[in-house]
Each structure stands twice: as C-alpha cells, then as structure tokens.
Motif scaffolding. Structure first.
Motif, short mmCIF file in Angstrom:
data_model
loop_
_atom_site.label_atom_id
_atom_site.label_comp_id
_atom_site.label_asym_id
_atom_site.label_seq_id
_atom_site.Cartn_x
_atom_site.Cartn_y
_atom_site.Cartn_z
N PRO A 15 0.82 -1.21 0.00
CA PRO A 15 0.00 0.00 0.00
C PRO A 15 0.86 1.27 0.00
O PRO A 15 1.97 1.29 0.51
N THR A 16 0.32 2.30 -0.60
CA THR A 16 0.92 3.63 -0.57
C THR A 16 0.13 4.46 0.44
O THR A 16 -1.10 4.42 0.43
N GLU A 31 -0.77 12.82 -7.37
CA GLU A 31 0.45 12.29 -7.99
C GLU A 31 0.75 10.88 -7.49
O GLU A 31 1.13 10.01 -8.27
N ALA A 32 0.61 10.67 -6.19
CA ALA A 32 0.86 9.35 -5.63
C ALA A 32 -0.12 8.33 -6.19
O ALA A 32 0.25 7.18 -6.45
N SER A 33 -1.38 8.74 -6.40
CA SER A 33 -2.39 7.83 -6.96
C SER A 33 -2.05 7.43 -8.38
O SER A 33 -2.15 6.27 -8.76
N ARG A 34 -1.65 8.40 -9.19
CA ARG A 34 -1.29 8.11 -10.58
C ARG A 34 -0.07 7.18 -10.61
O ARG A 34 -0.03 6.22 -11.38
N ALA A 35 0.93 7.46 -9.77
CA ALA A 35 2.13 6.62 -9.73
C ALA A 35 1.79 5.20 -9.25
O ALA A 35 2.29 4.22 -9.80
N ALA A 46 -6.46 3.45 -18.80
CA ALA A 46 -6.30 4.88 -18.56
C ALA A 46 -7.54 5.50 -17.90
O ALA A 46 -7.42 6.38 -17.04
N THR A 47 -8.72 5.03 -18.28
CA THR A 47 -9.95 5.57 -17.69
C THR A 47 -10.02 5.27 -16.20
O THR A 47 -10.37 6.13 -15.40
N THR A 48 -9.67 4.05 -15.81
CA THR A 48 -9.68 3.69 -14.39
C THR A 48 -8.63 4.46 -13.63
O THR A 48 -8.88 4.95 -12.51
N ALA A 49 -7.44 4.63 -14.20
CA ALA A 49 -6.39 5.41 -13.54
C ALA A 49 -6.83 6.86 -13.36
O ALA A 49 -6.64 7.45 -12.27
N VAL A 82 -8.52 -1.48 -7.45
CA VAL A 82 -7.70 -0.58 -6.66
C VAL A 82 -8.63 0.11 -5.66
O VAL A 82 -9.79 0.41 -5.99
N THR A 83 -8.13 0.33 -4.43
CA THR A 83 -8.94 0.96 -3.39
C THR A 83 -8.22 2.18 -2.85
O THR A 83 -7.03 2.12 -2.54
N ALA A 84 -8.97 3.26 -2.72
CA ALA A 84 -8.51 4.47 -2.06
C ALA A 84 -9.31 4.60 -0.77
O ALA A 84 -10.54 4.66 -0.80
N ALA A 85 -8.61 4.60 0.36
CA ALA A 85 -9.25 4.74 1.67
C ALA A 85 -8.74 6.02 2.31
O ALA A 85 -7.54 6.18 2.52
#
Length: 140
Positions: A15-16, A31-35, A46-49, A82-85
């Motif tokens: 995890p980041t 930026e961290a999410s894209r990386a 690309a759409t999901t990113a 991918v999950t963003a919490a």
C-alpha cells in the motif's frame, strides 16, 4: 507549517500512504495515486487510472474541507481492483446534497464518487469522536 508526507511503495502490492493537512497535499495525493496505478500489474486502463485520481482528489479535498483539516490516504490493490481509503478525524458522515449550479458551493462530490466507484463504504472509528474512513474501490 504542514505535516504532509508521502510514503511511496516500492512494489505495487505494498500500500501507498499519503498524509496531508494542506491544499498542497491534495496535489501530492493525486500524484501518488497516478504513480501507484502505473506500478500495478496488470495495470488498470487509462480511464480507471484517471477515475482513481479524481476519486482521491475529491476524498482528500473533502477531508480537508469538511473532515477536520487533515487526512490519511491508503492506496491498495488486488489483481482486479484498486482501493482508495481516506480517513479523517471528523465523525460526521458524508451525505448527498443538492448541487449548487449557480453559487459554486459544490454538492456534486458524493454523486460523482458513487458513479466512479464500484463500491463505496463509510466506516466510523470506534466510538463517535474518532473519525471515519471512506473506501472507494474501482474495478479494472
């Protein structure tokens, strides 16, 4: 003075974590999410990113604006999602409101998150004063 930090994972399965308490930290979270998405194998399209970056931007902005002025973002992934919490110190749960089409005061975020995320979950911390975490999962 800010305490913004970014811990970038060396491997996509790790995890980041991004912590922020300023408007500049939103840019670093994006930026961290894209990386993070770029290091995944298989990589999301690309759409999901782009959707991940938008979700992270919305969640971190709202945490700063409505959630107590600071947040912790944790990005994680499985082989197909991918999950963003995003956690913040406010116990107030997000709610949908009528979008402001003329005054620019918002109201679009929660609807947008519901459209972009495959799954959206809000969890309160233990007790009522320890904040919450909003998890948005995006399948790819």
């Amino acid at each position: 003075m800010t305490n913004d930090t970014v811990a970038v994972a060396s491997a996509p399965s790790t995890p980041t974590v991004v912590r922020g308490d300023s408007l500049d930290s939103i840019h670093r979270a994006r930026e961290a999410s894209r990386a993070f998405a770029g290091r995944l194998a298989p990589a999301p399209d690309a759409t999901t990113a782009d959707s991940l970056v938008l979700v992270v931007s919305e969640l971190t902005t709202n945490a700063l604006r409505h959630g107590g002025g600071r947040y912790t973002l944790v990005l994680s992934a499985t082989t197909d999602s991918v999950t963003a919490a995003v956690s913040d110190p406010s116990p107030e749960l997000p709610h949908e409101r009528t979008p402001d089409l003329n005054g620019g005061s918002g109201g679009f975020g929660w609807r947008m998150l519901r459209c972009l995320a495959t799954e959206l979950m809000v969890t309160r911390g233990p007790g009522t004063a320890t904040g919450k975490t909003i998890r948005a999962r995006l399948a790819f």
